[in-house]
Design an enzyme around this catalytic site. Structure first.
Site, PDB file in Angstrom:
ATOM      1  N   ARG A 296     -77.888 -61.487 -10.315  1.00 14.19           N
ATOM      2  CA  ARG A 296     -77.346 -62.795 -10.694  1.00 14.19           C
ATOM      3  C   ARG A 296     -77.597 -63.074 -12.174  1.00 14.19           C
ATOM      4  O   ARG A 296     -76.750 -63.630 -12.872  1.00 14.19           O
ATOM      5  CB  ARG A 296     -77.955 -63.884  -9.817  1.00 14.19           C
ATOM      6  CG  ARG A 296     -77.311 -65.243 -10.024  1.00 14.19           C
ATOM      7  CD  ARG A 296     -77.756 -66.238  -8.979  1.00 14.19           C
ATOM      8  NE  ARG A 296     -79.178 -66.520  -9.073  1.00 14.19           N
ATOM      9  CZ  ARG A 296     -79.859 -67.217  -8.181  1.00 14.19           C
ATOM     10  NH1 ARG A 296     -79.256 -67.700  -7.110  1.00 14.19           N
ATOM     11  NH2 ARG A 296     -81.136 -67.440  -8.339  1.00 14.19           N
TER      12      ARG A 296
ATOM     13  N   LYS B 238     -76.820 -69.613 -13.759  1.00 17.27           N
ATOM     14  CA  LYS B 238     -78.149 -70.248 -13.705  1.00 17.27           C
ATOM     15  C   LYS B 238     -78.665 -70.358 -15.131  1.00 17.27           C
ATOM     16  O   LYS B 238     -79.257 -69.434 -15.671  1.00 17.27           O
ATOM     17  CB  LYS B 238     -79.095 -69.410 -12.849  1.00 17.27           C
ATOM     18  CG  LYS B 238     -80.305 -70.199 -12.370  1.00 17.27           C
ATOM     19  CD  LYS B 238     -81.058 -69.467 -11.275  1.00 17.27           C
ATOM     20  CE  LYS B 238     -82.221 -70.264 -10.772  1.00 17.27           C
ATOM     21  NZ  LYS B 238     -81.818 -71.351  -9.850  1.00 17.27           N
TER      22      LYS B 238
ATOM     23  N   GLU C  71     -73.272 -79.344  -4.884  1.00 11.85           N
ATOM     24  CA  GLU C  71     -74.693 -79.082  -4.664  1.00 11.85           C
ATOM     25  C   GLU C  71     -75.495 -80.178  -5.340  1.00 11.85           C
ATOM     26  O   GLU C  71     -74.939 -81.162  -5.825  1.00 11.85           O
ATOM     27  CB  GLU C  71     -75.070 -77.696  -5.185  1.00 11.85           C
ATOM     28  CG  GLU C  71     -74.805 -77.492  -6.676  1.00 11.85           C
ATOM     29  CD  GLU C  71     -75.369 -76.177  -7.204  1.00 11.85           C
ATOM     30  OE1 GLU C  71     -76.354 -75.648  -6.657  1.00 11.85           O
ATOM     31  OE2 GLU C  71     -74.818 -75.680  -8.198  1.00 11.85           O
TER      32      GLU C  71
HETATM   33  C1  LIG Z   1     -81.562 -71.740  -8.612  1.00 15.47           C
HETATM   34  C2  LIG Z   1     -80.538 -72.702  -8.161  1.00 15.47           C
HETATM   35  C3  LIG Z   1     -80.245 -72.872  -6.797  1.00 15.47           C
HETATM   36  C4  LIG Z   1     -80.981 -72.147  -5.700  1.00 15.47           C
HETATM   37  O1  LIG Z   1     -80.771 -70.749  -5.721  1.00 15.47           O
HETATM   38  P1  LIG Z   1     -81.822 -69.777  -5.037  1.00 15.47           P
HETATM   39  O2  LIG Z   1     -81.354 -68.427  -5.422  1.00 15.47           O
HETATM   40  O3  LIG Z   1     -81.744 -70.000  -3.575  1.00 15.47           O
HETATM   41  O4  LIG Z   1     -83.158 -70.119  -5.586  1.00 15.47           O
HETATM   42  C5  LIG Z   1     -79.225 -73.755  -6.464  1.00 15.47           C
HETATM   43  N1  LIG Z   1     -78.552 -74.460  -7.401  1.00 15.47           N
HETATM   44  C6  LIG Z   1     -78.832 -74.331  -8.719  1.00 15.47           C
HETATM   45  C7  LIG Z   1     -78.047 -75.114  -9.701  1.00 15.47           C
HETATM   46  C8  LIG Z   1     -79.827 -73.450  -9.134  1.00 15.47           C
HETATM   47  O5  LIG Z   1     -80.090 -73.337 -10.448  1.00 15.47           O
END
Ligand SMILES: *Cc1c(COP(=O)(O)O)cnc(C)c1O
Length: 341
Positions: free
Chosen positions: A82, A184, A220
């Site tokens: 990722r 991210k 989200e």
């Molecule tokens: C890190 C993150 C998540 C959760 O992802 P995981 O891989 O399950 O830790 C969800 N939304 C956002 C915006 C994130 O930065």
């Protein structure tokens, strides 16, 4: 057992400096061999790309102390993959997947005393990240970069642990329709801080973002994906190109379908449908699964009676299975658990 003795159940989710971090520099078009450092400070040029045009991204995963006393990581290969996607989107060099995993394992191992004991409710959060170090003034990608990994022991993300989270739906958008919502990166977080602070001021724990293009679908929160349970016991989770592809969410869907033999699907979820669900939760590395008790929006309030006191029964089963795999109580699918020591 950990040698460091902290008040584990009450440490909260905060940065706590630990002795060793990994550092690697991208110079002359390639990554150096990397090093472990005891220096927690970073010194960069005043016009570094990260400071001017926010060229930076990060990852988050955890190391766990298992029932047997081993230290393990959960699916670090997916974090590496990722982060590679995030880097490409931000015109940054990719740190190779195999080296990423090795550096995570080594950094955790060198801070092993800070991995909280099994059953303490705390874990070791691992933060890999990258940023542009060389100066820019015209708008273009920097030339040099640094990749680092630090670790910090953490407790539950939301105060009170498994207490229900209350959420508001504001007018703020988390990401542009064709922007970087799937990446991210601090840039998305910077843009979400105002909405989160606004929600906190009004007494909510989090803000639920709707899709910016039509404001009809669930996206989200600032740092976690949603997972819902329908009245007939089916797991559903939003499918969208503008949310972060959560590794926790993907793992939960796999666990539901293949281990618990439940119905689970990823599909667009109209906000209109949320009031029909039996259970709601937030999922992510930091949130694990945090139950949502209430969603407040302009037109009213949606309560999830199943989750008002604690997690509803279906999410609880998912939670127990996922954390069981992470803590070594349940055998997980091949490759999910990477042993550190
Ligand atoms: C890190 C993150 C998540 C959760 O992802 P995981 O891989 O399950 O830790 C969800 N939304 C956002 C915006 C994130 O930065």
């Amino acid at each position: 057992m950990a040698e460091i003795n902290l008040d584990w159940p009450n440490i909260g989710f905060a940065y706590r400096e630990t002795p060793v971090r990994f550092v690697s520099d991208f110079v002359d078009g390639k990554w150096d061999e990397g090093r472990f450092s005891t220096d927690s400070n970073v010194t960069i040029n005043e016009s570094a790309g990260v400071l001017q045009y926010a060229q930076t991204c990060f990852e988050g995963l955890k190391a766990y102390r298992t029932e047997k006393g081993d230290i393990v990581c959960f699916r670090p290969d997916l974090n590496a993959a990722r982060m590679a996607e995030s880097c490409k989107r931000l015109c940054m060099p990719v740190f190779p997947v195999d080296r990423f995993i090795k550096a995570v394992v080594e950094t955790v191992k060198r801070n092993a005393d800070y991995v909280p004991p099994y059953g303490s409710g705390a874990t070791l959060y691992v933060r890999p990240y990258m940023f542009a170090t060389s100066p820019v003034l015209g708008v273009k990608p920097a030339v040099n970069y640094q990749f680092r990994i630090f670790v910090s022991p953490v407790g539950p993300y939301f105060k009170g642990g498994a207490k229900p989270v209350s959420i508001m739906v504001s007018d703020f958008d988390r990401a542009a329709p064709h922007g970087t919502g799937h990446v991210k990166a601090g840039l998305n977080y910077a843009m979400s801080l105002f909405a989160i602070e606004h929600a906190h001021e009004l007494g909510f724990n989090e803000n639920m973002y709707l899709d910016a293009a039509t404001r009809t679908y669930v996206e989200e929160t600032g740092g976690a994906n949603f997972i819902f349970v329908t009245k007939d016991g089916k797991i559903v989770t939003p499918k969208s190109g503008t949310i972060l592809p959560s590794i926790t969410r993907r793992s939960l869907i796999y666990v539901a379908q293949n281990i618990l033999k439940m119905d689970a699907e990823e599909r667009p979820i109209p906000f209109e449908e949320v009031k029909t669900f039996a259970e709601a939760g937030l999922c992510g590395t930091a949130a694990v699964i945090s139950p949502v008790g209430r969603v407040t929006y302009e037109g009213g309030v949606i309560n999830f009676p199943s989750g008002m006191e604690k997690m509803g029964p279906v999410l609880q089963k998912l939670y127990d299975t996922l954390t069981g795999i992470q803590m070594g109580r349940i055998e997980g699918p091949e490759g999910w658990i990477v042993k550190v020591c």
